[in-house]
Each structure stands twice: as C-alpha cells, then as structure tokens.
Design a protein around this motif. Sequence first.
Motif, PDB file in Angstrom:
ATOM      1  N   HIS A 271      17.428   3.626  33.892  1.00 28.06           N
ATOM      2  CA  HIS A 271      17.292   2.690  32.762  1.00 28.06           C
ATOM      3  C   HIS A 271      17.827   3.397  31.527  1.00 28.06           C
ATOM      4  O   HIS A 271      17.346   4.465  31.180  1.00 28.06           O
ATOM      5  CB  HIS A 271      15.833   2.312  32.534  1.00 28.06           C
TER       6      HIS A 271
ATOM      7  N   VAL B  47      24.670   2.044  25.243  1.00 30.00           N
ATOM      8  CA  VAL B  47      25.480   3.050  25.912  1.00 30.00           C
ATOM      9  C   VAL B  47      25.826   2.621  27.333  1.00 30.00           C
ATOM     10  O   VAL B  47      26.898   2.887  27.842  1.00 30.00           O
ATOM     11  CB  VAL B  47      24.709   4.388  25.976  1.00 30.00           C
TER      12      VAL B  47
ATOM     13  N   GLY C 274      26.375  -0.261  28.918  1.00 28.60           N
ATOM     14  CA  GLY C 274      27.494  -1.142  29.195  1.00 28.60           C
ATOM     15  C   GLY C 274      27.338  -1.839  30.535  1.00 28.60           C
ATOM     16  O   GLY C 274      28.247  -2.475  31.035  1.00 28.60           O
ATOM     17  N   PHE C 275      26.177  -1.675  31.158  1.00 32.46           N
ATOM     18  CA  PHE C 275      25.928  -2.407  32.398  1.00 32.46           C
ATOM     19  C   PHE C 275      24.481  -2.893  32.404  1.00 32.46           C
ATOM     20  O   PHE C 275      23.695  -2.499  33.249  1.00 32.46           O
ATOM     21  CB  PHE C 275      26.252  -1.612  33.653  1.00 32.46           C
TER      22      PHE C 275
ATOM     23  N   ARG D  36      28.554  10.242  37.360  1.00 34.15           N
ATOM     24  CA  ARG D  36      29.496   9.660  36.399  1.00 34.15           C
ATOM     25  C   ARG D  36      29.098  10.034  34.974  1.00 34.15           C
ATOM     26  O   ARG D  36      29.946  10.359  34.145  1.00 34.15           O
ATOM     27  CB  ARG D  36      29.522   8.136  36.577  1.00 34.15           C
ATOM     28  N   ASP D  37      27.782  10.017  34.681  1.00 35.18           N
ATOM     29  CA  ASP D  37      27.313  10.428  33.358  1.00 35.18           C
ATOM     30  C   ASP D  37      27.675  11.878  33.068  1.00 35.18           C
ATOM     31  O   ASP D  37      28.141  12.215  31.975  1.00 35.18           O
ATOM     32  CB  ASP D  37      25.785  10.307  33.267  1.00 35.18           C
TER      33      ASP D  37
ATOM     34  N   PHE E 270      31.276  12.243  32.351  1.00 36.78           N
ATOM     35  CA  PHE E 270      31.577  11.689  31.021  1.00 36.78           C
ATOM     36  C   PHE E 270      31.289  12.749  29.949  1.00 36.78           C
ATOM     37  O   PHE E 270      32.093  12.982  29.045  1.00 36.78           O
ATOM     38  CB  PHE E 270      30.725  10.433  30.810  1.00 36.78           C
TER      39      PHE E 270
ATOM     40  N   LEU F 163      15.677   6.901  30.304  1.00 37.73           N
ATOM     41  CA  LEU F 163      16.277   7.918  29.433  1.00 37.73           C
ATOM     42  C   LEU F 163      16.433   7.372  28.025  1.00 37.73           C
ATOM     43  O   LEU F 163      16.795   6.220  27.832  1.00 37.73           O
ATOM     44  CB  LEU F 163      17.655   8.300  29.986  1.00 37.73           C
TER      45      LEU F 163
END
Lengths: 150, 147
Positions: A38, A43, A45-46, A58-59, A62, A128
Amino acid sequence: MTTVEENKAMIRRFYEEGANARNSAVITELVAPEFIGHYPDVVAGFSGTSQGPESLMRDLEFIAAMVPDFRTTLEDLVGAGDKVALRGVTQGTHTGQIPGVPPTGNAVRFTWCAIYRFAGGKIAERWLNDDALSTFQQLGMIPPLPQPAN
Amino acid sequence: MPVSQNKAIVQRYIEAVWNQRQLDGIDTLFEENYTIHQNGQALAINREMLKQSIRTILSAFPDFHMALDSLVAEGDRVAAYWINSGTQTGELRLPDMPQSAPPSARTTTFAESALFRIAADKIAEVWYVSDRLSMVQGLGLISWAAR
C-alpha cells in the motif's frame, strides 16, 4: 506462525542483504508471491497498491537508477503479533539519470515509516509512508516550495 | 506499562483530540514539552504549540477526520498508520508555503504514519511521516504526473 523476533530478522535481512546489497534473490525468498503493498496515492500511479515481490524490486531499481549508492538504515523496529513497524532512513547521492530527471548531485536523505504484515513465514503486506514531497524536492523533480494555485 | 495502555493513549489522541475536537485532552496525553521528528529534523514543541497547529488544520479543514488503520505496540513505543481526509473550506497555510492558499472546497485524502514513544503514561516523543505530496496535490496546489 513466525515469532516477532523472526519477523524482525526477516525485515533486517530484507534491507541489509536484499535492498542494500541489491540482491533480488533475497527479496524473492522473503516476500510472498501474493504480497500486497500500500503506497501513498500519488507516487504509486497504480491506485495505491502493488502486488508481488517484483513490485518491490521495481521500487529498488527506481531508487537505484537515481541514487546508485543508496543505503537504507533501520532506526527502530516495533513488533507485535503478525506485524512489524519500523522507521528508516535511506540516503545516498543523486548521480543517476532517469528520463526527464537530470541528476542534481545532491546528497539526499529520505525518512520513512512502514508497517509490515507476515503470513506463512513470509512478508505478506506492507503499508509505506515516505513523504514523497520531500523526496521529490530533494531530487529536483518538483519545486522546493509548493506554490498556491493561481 | 502494559502495551494496551500505551495503545489506548494513542487511540485517544486520534479519536478524542483530533476526531472529537477535544483539544484539552492533550494536557493529559502529552508531556508538557516533547520532541517531534519530521523530515529528519528534530523539533522541541509543547502542548500549546500542538493545540495551535491542530487549530490551524481544523480552520482550513473543518471536517478533518483521521481513520485509524493500524496500531503496533511493543515496549514503550506505539506505531500507528491512519488516513487523513478533509475538505479545504478555509484558508490554508503550510509551514513551507510562501503564502496561504485560499479555500478550494477540494477534498484531500492522505496517509500518515507515526511512531510514538510513551513515558509514564504520556507521549514523550513522536516521529511522523505524512504523505504531504498527496495532500497538496489533492488541493490542486501542485501538479505531479505519476511515474
């Protein structure tokens, strides 16, 4: 069910041996395939949630793309039942480039809080909060002072 | 101090002080002088400063509400995660805004996390992380395209 101390040990491994060592095998090992994350709405975007260990990788990719030397330090862990809450600091130097965001060379420092839930001996869910306003200001992605609308 | 009592202190702060506007509850829930940590900075504040900052938020968002989602307590610490929501019908001035924002009538929703340290039945130290980007974006104060 794993104990609070076992859960805390998983969190320490996740950050020290997984995130800080950029070792995706550790993340795959610790995180349940049905993991749900969550995020703050903007941030993500989904729609505020993500699924699976790959969303965590993926985070990390990034962050690493912008702050290649990033390192996370855990400042406090608080555990009870099937949850561990923690506050952490992620810091490094903004030398990497992603499309549309030139490196600032800034030393950056992000403070955040998270609550993790465990199920079946794995990390199953995370809430988070990472103050994206401060994060993106430090990365030069938005102006330092939010201006009122015209 | 049983962790259940520490959790009750944090619950009263959110439910009674914030949601029921019982600002006087701060006098029994917080130490007179305490420390907050936000954005990596430590700030010494007191009960009156907390009341004033709550009044500032409530004047901008008269319907401001905190929906408590999760509490995790161990030893002298309580971690909390909640969702704030409010409609900005009053003028808003944030500490890092150069000027106040006029009423927008927009509703904003944003998550907040905190870790409270409790000593002798009083909140003595708090670490906050608030999703301020979602808040200011919800109010139309900043535009941000998700990655």
